[in-house]
Design a protein around this motif. Structure first.
Motif, PDB file in Angstrom:
ATOM      1  N   PHE A  75       0.816  -1.214   0.000  1.00 51.11           N
ATOM      2  CA  PHE A  75       0.000   0.000   0.000  1.00 51.11           C
ATOM      3  C   PHE A  75       0.853   1.269   0.000  1.00 51.11           C
ATOM      4  O   PHE A  75       0.352   2.366   0.200  1.00 51.11           O
ATOM      5  N   LYS A  76       2.158   1.095  -0.181  1.00 49.91           N
ATOM      6  CA  LYS A  76       3.045   2.269  -0.173  1.00 49.91           C
ATOM      7  C   LYS A  76       3.026   2.910  -1.557  1.00 49.91           C
ATOM      8  O   LYS A  76       3.986   2.839  -2.312  1.00 49.91           O
ATOM      9  N   ASN A  77       1.877   3.495  -1.883  1.00 48.49           N
ATOM     10  CA  ASN A  77       1.694   4.026  -3.234  1.00 48.49           C
ATOM     11  C   ASN A  77       0.885   5.328  -3.170  1.00 48.49           C
ATOM     12  O   ASN A  77       0.475   5.783  -2.107  1.00 48.49           O
ATOM     13  N   TRP A  78       0.674   5.889  -4.343  1.00 48.29           N
ATOM     14  CA  TRP A  78      -0.005   7.179  -4.401  1.00 48.29           C
ATOM     15  C   TRP A  78      -1.421   7.115  -3.829  1.00 48.29           C
ATOM     16  O   TRP A  78      -1.863   8.043  -3.148  1.00 48.29           O
ATOM     17  N   GLU A  79      -2.151   6.041  -4.093  1.00 47.05           N
ATOM     18  CA  GLU A  79      -3.543   5.966  -3.636  1.00 47.05           C
ATOM     19  C   GLU A  79      -3.599   6.083  -2.116  1.00 47.05           C
ATOM     20  O   GLU A  79      -4.437   6.795  -1.561  1.00 47.05           O
ATOM     21  N   THR A  80      -2.712   5.388  -1.435  1.00 46.35           N
ATOM     22  CA  THR A  80      -2.718   5.440   0.025  1.00 46.35           C
ATOM     23  C   THR A  80      -2.232   6.802   0.512  1.00 46.35           C
ATOM     24  O   THR A  80      -2.784   7.376   1.463  1.00 46.35           O
ATOM     25  N   LEU A  81      -1.201   7.337  -0.149  1.00 50.22           N
ATOM     26  CA  LEU A  81      -0.713   8.665   0.216  1.00 50.22           C
ATOM     27  C   LEU A  81      -1.840   9.685   0.150  1.00 50.22           C
ATOM     28  O   LEU A  81      -1.966  10.578   1.003  1.00 50.22           O
ATOM     29  N   ASN A  82      -2.680   9.538  -0.853  1.00 49.40           N
ATOM     30  CA  ASN A  82      -3.784  10.474  -1.035  1.00 49.40           C
ATOM     31  C   ASN A  82      -4.781  10.437   0.113  1.00 49.40           C
ATOM     32  O   ASN A  82      -5.476  11.430   0.373  1.00 49.40           O
ATOM     33  N   LEU A  83      -4.871   9.295   0.820  1.00 46.62           N
ATOM     34  CA  LEU A  83      -5.755   9.238   1.987  1.00 46.62           C
ATOM     35  C   LEU A  83      -5.307  10.260   3.037  1.00 46.62           C
ATOM     36  O   LEU A  83      -6.129  10.825   3.760  1.00 46.62           O
ATOM     37  N   ILE A  84      -3.972  10.467   3.127  1.00 44.09           N
ATOM     38  CA  ILE A  84      -3.462  11.447   4.084  1.00 44.09           C
ATOM     39  C   ILE A  84      -3.849  12.856   3.643  1.00 44.09           C
ATOM     40  O   ILE A  84      -4.332  13.672   4.450  1.00 44.09           O
TER      41      ILE A  84
END
Lengths: 362, 362
Positions: free
Chosen positions: B76-85
């Motif tokens: 999950f170390k990707n842009w989609e997860t980063l965007n949750l932040i």
């Protein structure tokens, strides 16, 4: 190498860099002194590529020059498009010694710059802005980034280019509407710091809108000098630099409400500067005559002075609440203390702001 | 406030910061001196939140503390997860004065740190690493980022935390496999710069794998001192810092080939260090006995010394070709000149590398 060009320097210690301004520089000016490795990735878009990509390649003799062509428009200033740059860099195995080159307007510059800031935790980049707006504003100062559905430029980095090359010939292919949008930022410099430049602009506006090359060069040079001076004093916008956002808080709200790309950034800033001037007048900072001058120069640049028909005061208040300049939830605005003198402040009467919004909204 | 803790400082001029190490610090140690605004966003994951989120909140008395809970894992170390932040920050209207807090392992730290580097072009952050690997490695030094399908950590930034809080009690809930993975980086410090520490580790390994608190504190402290010293000399990895990547070039290839998350980072680094030592021996830098010691200490930490069954020399060569350390297409590796002395180099015989790969691949 062309005979004549104007050069100025953005003074940022070991991140200092030159801005080169002239007619016919693209393709004839050798940019390899600003390339530390042997590879270059030109980032451009579908509109600019057919016009200037081949010329741009000629500015990097002896380098491996790859390219990535993005879809054109603010609507594509997002992570998906940014990833096209990373894909191209990785597929072509560009190392951390590569140099990204932004060839296009502000959107291309912001995205190529942010990609350079992030690729392998930071690589070099060069700006070749081809629109008036990017030549006088976004290509200078190192702000890069992408939009988020909840706000413009909310994800990004400060990352300074190694050099900026401005060829005024590229403006000859620019739509008139984008010339006007660029003039909004030119006028801004006059309003925030340069009363003499403002007076010069009032006289030169007809030459500028008709794309007189000499007038454009002068306007671009003076704009870049003003911006470079502000950025050199406050690179990371901890104080002074915020005045470069005159009209932008209102303008960003208009852009977000209208949907990215429906209003050009410069158009929204033009209207936003009139709103900021209106509030400054209500607070007693500037006179009726000053406000009239602001409106007049913005109209003469072909810019709007009103807001979208369906926009309400509540729309503005909600959208402005997430502005990056706010501190601890307190709205901050750039206001004019006089023509040629701006300040960032959270000390204004909420009633006066409400009056300004009512006056502009239907 | 707990009575005893150990403190060291990462010396980086105006970006210097302390690392605080001790038993029972989480929740009792007041971190508000490292928060410049009034808002905090704790970034954690679904595994860590039930264990330590409430304690972590108690470290920020008087602040508005929001939280975002990410899915757990390198996948999950990707842009989609980063965007949750970013979504959480914008929905809760956090300004550029906010502070992000990374509560978890390396993945949470890298993503929260990168989000902090990019949100509104950069906000403060604090690291609270809860795994051994992140306590001795990723939480120190400012490397942040996410993965790209074509390579690990290819998109990121250097962004230093304001402080790092390490509570050794959090290791008591860590799976044994992750203790071993963390010990890979601990051993690395011994191999690259600290022969005495290596000898200490050979004696203390049984205490470390059985989670003896005193031994762990000593190992973490000495690891952080070593890393902080290297980072202080070369923050942006222009030279010396690259030695921290001993075993990582081979290891990243293993991780990418196996699919993120199937091999733990530390497991891949463990095997990669054996490969680097093997190549160093073939080049005549270290002895057979040195190589035996490297293998032995890695085995005693519970780490693998071989590569995935289906991995070929070609897999390695292709995956290592995109490594960030490469310059102008030339592969660079960290090799051991002796036990306790590493160097980054592109001067090694391709035949020796081929022999090492053949020896490890089926």
């Amino acid at each position: 190498m062309p005979d004549t060009f104007r050069e100025l320097r953005v003074e940022l210690g070991d991140r200092s860099y030159p801005i080169l301004i002239g007619k016919g520089l693209l393709g004839s000016f050798d940019l390899t002194p600003y390339v530390s490795g042997r590879t270059v990735m030109i980032v451009t878009n579908t509109t600019v590529a057919p016009l200037y990509l081949e010329q741009a390649r000629n500015s990097f003799p002896g380098c491996q020059v790859d390219e990535v062509i993005l879809p054109d428009g603010e609507a594509f200033k997002n992570w998906e498009t940014l990833n096209l740059i990373f894909d191209a860099l990785l597929k072509n195995r560009h190392s951390r010694k590569t140099t990204l080159v932004a060839l296009g307007g502000g959107v291309v510059g912001d995205m190529a710059g942010f990609a350079a800031a992030c690729y392998q935790r930071g690589v070099d980049f060069i700006q070749i802005p081809t629109t008036l707006l990017s030549q006088v504003d976004s290509s200078v100062g190192g702000k890069t980034g992408i939009n988020h559905p909840l706000g413009k430029n909310m994800v990004g980095a400060f990352h300074q280019p190694r050099s900026v090359l401005i060829d005024t010939d590229t403006l000859q292919t620019l739509p008139q509407r984008e010339i006007s949008a660029g003039l909004a930022e030119v006028i801004k410099y006059g309003l925030i710091r340069e009363p003499d430049f403002l007076a010069w602009l009032e006289g030169a506006m007809a030459s500028l809108t008709s794309l007189d090359s000499e007038a454009l060069t002068e306007a671009i040079y003076r704009s870049c000098v003003c911006k470079a001076d502000v950025v050199a004093q406050d690179e990371r916008e901890e104080g002074l630099r915020a005045i470069l956002n005159l009209g932008h808080t209102f303008g960003h709200a208009i852009e977000t409400h209208a949907g990215y790309g429906n209003w050009l950034h410069g158009e929204a800033v033009g209207a936003g500067m009139v709103m900021a001037a209106d509030l400054s007048k209500r607070l007693g900072f500037i006179t009726d005559e000053d406000l009239r001058r602001v409106k007049s120069v913005i109209v003469s640049a072909g810019l709007p002075t009103g807001v979208p028909d369906d926009m309400t005061s509540d729309h503005f208040m909600n959208l402005m609440a997430v502005d990056k300049k706010n501190v601890n939830g307190q709205l901050r605005l750039i206001l004019l203390r006089s023509l040629g003198d701006a300040e960032v402040t959270d000390r204004f009467s909420p009633d006066a702001l409400a009056d300004t919004l009512s006056a502009f909204c239907h």
